[in-house]
Design a protein around this motif. Structure first.
Motif, PDB file in Angstrom:
ATOM      1  N   SER A  72      70.570  46.973   2.882  1.00 50.27           N
ATOM      2  CA  SER A  72      69.211  46.472   2.644  1.00 50.27           C
ATOM      3  C   SER A  72      68.531  46.068   3.952  1.00 50.27           C
ATOM      4  CB  SER A  72      69.243  45.277   1.685  1.00 50.27           C
ATOM      5  OG  SER A  72      70.028  44.221   2.218  1.00 50.27           O
ATOM      6  N   ARG A  73      69.306  45.500   4.879  1.00 51.10           N
ATOM      7  CA  ARG A  73      68.747  45.114   6.185  1.00 51.10           C
ATOM      8  C   ARG A  73      68.288  46.348   6.964  1.00 51.10           C
ATOM      9  NH1 ARG A  73      65.976  43.551   9.825  1.00 51.10           N
ATOM     10  NH2 ARG A  73      66.743  42.796  11.838  1.00 51.10           N
ATOM     11  N   ILE A  74      69.070  47.414   6.918  1.00 49.34           N
ATOM     12  CA  ILE A  74      68.715  48.654   7.621  1.00 49.34           C
ATOM     13  C   ILE A  74      67.407  49.214   7.061  1.00 49.34           C
ATOM     14  CG2 ILE A  74      69.395  51.068   7.960  1.00 49.34           C
ATOM     15  CD1 ILE A  74      72.344  50.019   7.979  1.00 49.34           C
ATOM     16  N   GLU A  75      67.292  49.250   5.751  1.00 42.74           N
ATOM     17  CA  GLU A  75      66.080  49.806   5.147  1.00 42.74           C
ATOM     18  C   GLU A  75      64.865  48.908   5.404  1.00 42.74           C
ATOM     19  OE1 GLU A  75      67.741  52.542   1.527  1.00 42.74           O
ATOM     20  OE2 GLU A  75      67.567  50.401   1.115  1.00 42.74           O
ATOM     21  N   TYR A  76      65.080  47.604   5.407  1.00 46.98           N
ATOM     22  CA  TYR A  76      63.974  46.669   5.643  1.00 46.98           C
ATOM     23  C   TYR A  76      63.524  46.705   7.099  1.00 46.98           C
ATOM     24  CZ  TYR A  76      61.393  42.261   5.954  1.00 46.98           C
ATOM     25  OH  TYR A  76      60.420  41.316   6.173  1.00 46.98           O
ATOM     26  N   ALA A  77      64.461  46.860   8.021  1.00 48.10           N
ATOM     27  CA  ALA A  77      64.163  46.754   9.454  1.00 48.10           C
ATOM     28  C   ALA A  77      63.371  47.934   9.982  1.00 48.10           C
ATOM     29  CB  ALA A  77      65.468  46.621  10.240  1.00 48.10           C
ATOM     30  N   LYS A  78      63.473  49.081   9.325  1.00 51.15           N
ATOM     31  CA  LYS A  78      62.726  50.289   9.722  1.00 51.15           C
ATOM     32  C   LYS A  78      62.891  50.601  11.216  1.00 51.15           C
ATOM     33  CE  LYS A  78      59.326  49.704   6.042  1.00 51.15           C
ATOM     34  NZ  LYS A  78      60.021  50.636   5.150  1.00 51.15           N
ATOM     35  N   GLY A  79      64.140  50.657  11.644  1.00 50.85           N
ATOM     36  CA  GLY A  79      64.438  51.044  13.022  1.00 50.85           C
ATOM     37  C   GLY A  79      64.686  49.893  13.971  1.00 50.85           C
ATOM     38  N   GLN A  80      64.452  48.654  13.531  1.00 52.52           N
ATOM     39  CA  GLN A  80      64.661  47.489  14.394  1.00 52.52           C
ATOM     40  C   GLN A  80      65.934  46.744  13.978  1.00 52.52           C
ATOM     41  OE1 GLN A  80      62.782  47.028  17.156  1.00 52.52           O
ATOM     42  NE2 GLN A  80      61.943  49.006  16.478  1.00 52.52           N
ATOM     43  N   PHE A  81      67.030  47.469  13.976  1.00 48.36           N
ATOM     44  CA  PHE A  81      68.327  46.906  13.566  1.00 48.36           C
ATOM     45  C   PHE A  81      69.363  47.225  14.631  1.00 48.36           C
ATOM     46  CE2 PHE A  81      72.397  47.680  11.186  1.00 48.36           C
ATOM     47  CZ  PHE A  81      72.651  46.365  10.858  1.00 48.36           C
ATOM     48  N   TRP A  82      70.129  46.217  15.022  1.00 45.64           N
ATOM     49  CA  TRP A  82      71.193  46.371  16.012  1.00 45.64           C
ATOM     50  C   TRP A  82      72.504  45.998  15.324  1.00 45.64           C
ATOM     51  CZ3 TRP A  82      70.105  47.878  21.113  1.00 45.64           C
ATOM     52  CH2 TRP A  82      68.749  47.937  21.426  1.00 45.64           C
ATOM     53  N   MET A  83      73.192  46.993  14.795  1.00 44.07           N
ATOM     54  CA  MET A  83      74.346  46.717  13.943  1.00 44.07           C
ATOM     55  C   MET A  83      75.396  45.856  14.628  1.00 44.07           C
ATOM     56  SD  MET A  83      76.917  49.351  11.975  1.00 44.07           S
ATOM     57  CE  MET A  83      77.923  49.605  13.447  1.00 44.07           C
ATOM     58  N   TYR A  84      75.758  46.216  15.867  1.00 44.74           N
ATOM     59  CA  TYR A  84      76.835  45.488  16.532  1.00 44.74           C
ATOM     60  C   TYR A  84      76.475  44.026  16.781  1.00 44.74           C
ATOM     61  CZ  TYR A  84      79.709  49.620  17.279  1.00 44.74           C
ATOM     62  OH  TYR A  84      80.515  50.724  17.083  1.00 44.74           O
ATOM     63  N   ARG A  85      75.197  43.730  16.858  1.00 49.11           N
ATOM     64  CA  ARG A  85      74.769  42.357  17.101  1.00 49.11           C
ATOM     65  C   ARG A  85      74.514  41.581  15.816  1.00 49.11           C
ATOM     66  NH1 ARG A  85      70.358  43.524  22.000  1.00 49.11           N
ATOM     67  NH2 ARG A  85      71.699  44.970  23.168  1.00 49.11           N
ATOM     68  N   GLU A  86      74.147  42.289  14.743  1.00 50.18           N
ATOM     69  CA  GLU A  86      73.675  41.615  13.541  1.00 50.18           C
ATOM     70  C   GLU A  86      74.648  41.626  12.368  1.00 50.18           C
ATOM     71  OE1 GLU A  86      69.633  42.455  12.281  1.00 50.18           O
ATOM     72  OE2 GLU A  86      69.273  43.549  14.138  1.00 50.18           O
ATOM     73  N   ALA A  87      75.441  42.676  12.240  1.00 51.49           N
ATOM     74  CA  ALA A  87      76.113  42.936  10.964  1.00 51.49           C
ATOM     75  C   ALA A  87      77.380  42.117  10.729  1.00 51.49           C
ATOM     76  CB  ALA A  87      76.453  44.423  10.855  1.00 51.49           C
ATOM     77  N   PHE A  88      78.043  41.704  11.801  1.00 52.97           N
ATOM     78  CA  PHE A  88      79.417  41.232  11.634  1.00 52.97           C
ATOM     79  C   PHE A  88      79.506  39.712  11.582  1.00 52.97           C
ATOM     80  CE2 PHE A  88      79.578  45.422  13.777  1.00 52.97           C
ATOM     81  CZ  PHE A  88      80.041  46.132  12.688  1.00 52.97           C
ATOM     82  N   SER A  89      78.995  39.174  10.487  1.00 49.55           N
ATOM     83  CA  SER A  89      79.097  37.743  10.201  1.00 49.55           C
ATOM     84  C   SER A  89      80.544  37.397   9.874  1.00 49.55           C
ATOM     85  CB  SER A  89      78.199  37.396   9.019  1.00 49.55           C
ATOM     86  OG  SER A  89      78.696  38.036   7.845  1.00 49.55           O
ATOM     87  N   PRO A  90      80.903  36.112   9.793  1.00 48.40           N
ATOM     88  CA  PRO A  90      82.298  35.751   9.480  1.00 48.40           C
ATOM     89  C   PRO A  90      82.824  36.375   8.199  1.00 48.40           C
ATOM     90  CG  PRO A  90      81.140  33.842  10.330  1.00 48.40           C
ATOM     91  CD  PRO A  90      80.102  34.935  10.173  1.00 48.40           C
ATOM     92  N   SER A  91      82.015  36.414   7.141  1.00 46.45           N
ATOM     93  CA  SER A  91      82.499  36.979   5.880  1.00 46.45           C
ATOM     94  C   SER A  91      82.687  38.486   5.986  1.00 46.45           C
ATOM     95  CB  SER A  91      81.531  36.640   4.739  1.00 46.45           C
ATOM     96  OG  SER A  91      80.226  37.112   5.026  1.00 46.45           O
TER      97      SER A  91
END
Length: 350
Positions: free
Chosen positions: A210-229
């Motif tokens: 959902s974040r990828i689709e919402y961000a429309k190209g402004q997503f940095w997976m390595y920085r954003e995706a890997f929360s503790p859970s």
């Protein structure tokens, strides 16, 4: 050496220019029209590749391959080494085209391997062709303009495996290409399981849909995706990976984080998580821009599905991998299990 590079995308252009820089002769070959066609047409027109190398002080330079072509037969004719740098989804079809053209004694180096050597070997029966698989390319890169590639990151170490153990004697030849491929994995299963994309690409993109689709190209997976859970999920998937490596006689049963540190960090006493965080902050690429990403359409069928099938073959279970495959298939309305290799396709080599 004379090296034929098959695949003229981000990776093919980057590894080609580094091979030339290292003194090798390169034939750059494109076999499809699926991606990067504008870039390849520009290369054909100019006959050269330009590079911005951020790993070398942002140095810019231009080098000429010996040949740039879509003609497989012409491109492979005099090659001592054939590097396959296409998406692994193409390996089945590519093997049918390349196998009959391969010659006695050629080395076929496939990155990412993902057990693709099993497909190429089927189409070169009767010839001694050396098949070697890699986990990741030595250089991360992206095409930033037609004819120009930006090199973002260089691995410190790379490991490979040979389809046939007796061919491990050719490791020095493989090492001579880039200098980083000095190390052996136990077998091609171990190499496939240590492909870093299987762990982080799949979890990072599926859990961030959902974040990828919402961000429309402004997503940095390595920085954003890997929360503790989410990182807890990665650790559970990592355990499933390790059980497969162990079940098939692998000797390098290590975590994703430790494998990441080993590839990327000179100082192996540094904390593994810190190495990953540093990569995310400095070298991790932007994206994906949408869910039509190879993080899903390649890494799920060719890696997660292989993990699931290899486990099933040994009577083991992979609930995390299986759940991720099912969710990805539902997200994209695609049966990814139907696209990955079956055990029948690879069992003669495992």
């Amino acid at each position: 050496m004379r090296v034929a590079v098959i695949g003229a995308g981000n990776s093919g252009c980057a590894q080609s220019i580094k091979l030339i820089q290292n003194g090798h002769q390169v034939n750059l070959i494109k076999t499809s029209h699926s991606l990067h066609d504008d870039n390849f047409e520009y290369l054909l027109k100019t006959g050269e590749i330009s590079c911005l190398d951020t790993t070398d002080g942002n140095r810019e330079f231009t080098l000429k391959p010996s040949m740039i072509t879509r003609d497989l037969e012409e491109g492979l004719e005099d090659a001592e080494v054939v590097m396959v740098l296409t998406q692994s989804l193409q390996h089945r079809d590519l093997a049918k085209k390349i196998g009959p053209l391969l010659k006695e004694g050629q080395i076929v180096f496939i990155i990412p391997g993902n057990m693709g050597s099993t497909q190429f070997a089927k189409h070169s029966v009767g010839k001694h062709v050396v098949y070697v698989e890699g986990e990741s390319t030595p250089y991360d890169a992206r095409i930033i303009a037609p004819g120009k590639v930006e090199i973002l990151f260089k691995n410190v170490r790379n490991a490979v495996s040979f389809l046939n153990k007796k061919d491990e004697q050719y490791l020095p030849v493989v090492t001579s290409l880039f200098g980083t491929h000095k190390y052996l994995r136990t077998n091609i299963i171990e190499t496939t399981m240590h492909n870093p994309n299987m762990i982080v690409h799949t979890v990072g993109s599926i859990m961030s849909a959902s974040r990828i689709e919402y961000a429309k190209g402004q997503f940095w997976m390595y920085r954003e995706a890997f929360s503790p859970s989410v990182w807890g999920l990665i650790e559970k998937l990592d355990e499933e990976k390790k059980q497969v490596i162990k079940a098939y006689g692998g000797e390098h049963v290590i975590s994703y984080l430790d494998a990441c540190k080993w590839r990327n960090e000179e100082n192996l006493y540094v904390d593994s998580l810190e190495v990953f965080r540093n990569y995310a902050a400095t070298g991790g690429p932007k994206g994906p821009e949408d869910l039509n990403t190879r993080y899903i359409y390649e890494d799920v069928p060719m890696e997660l599905c292989m993990l699931e099938r290899l486990s099933e073959y040994k009577g083991l279970h992979t609930p995390i991998a299986s759940a991720l495959i099912t969710i990805a298939s539902a997200l994209k309305n695609t049966d990814y299990r139907a696209q990955g290799y079956s055990i029948e396709e690879v069992k003669d080599y495992i």
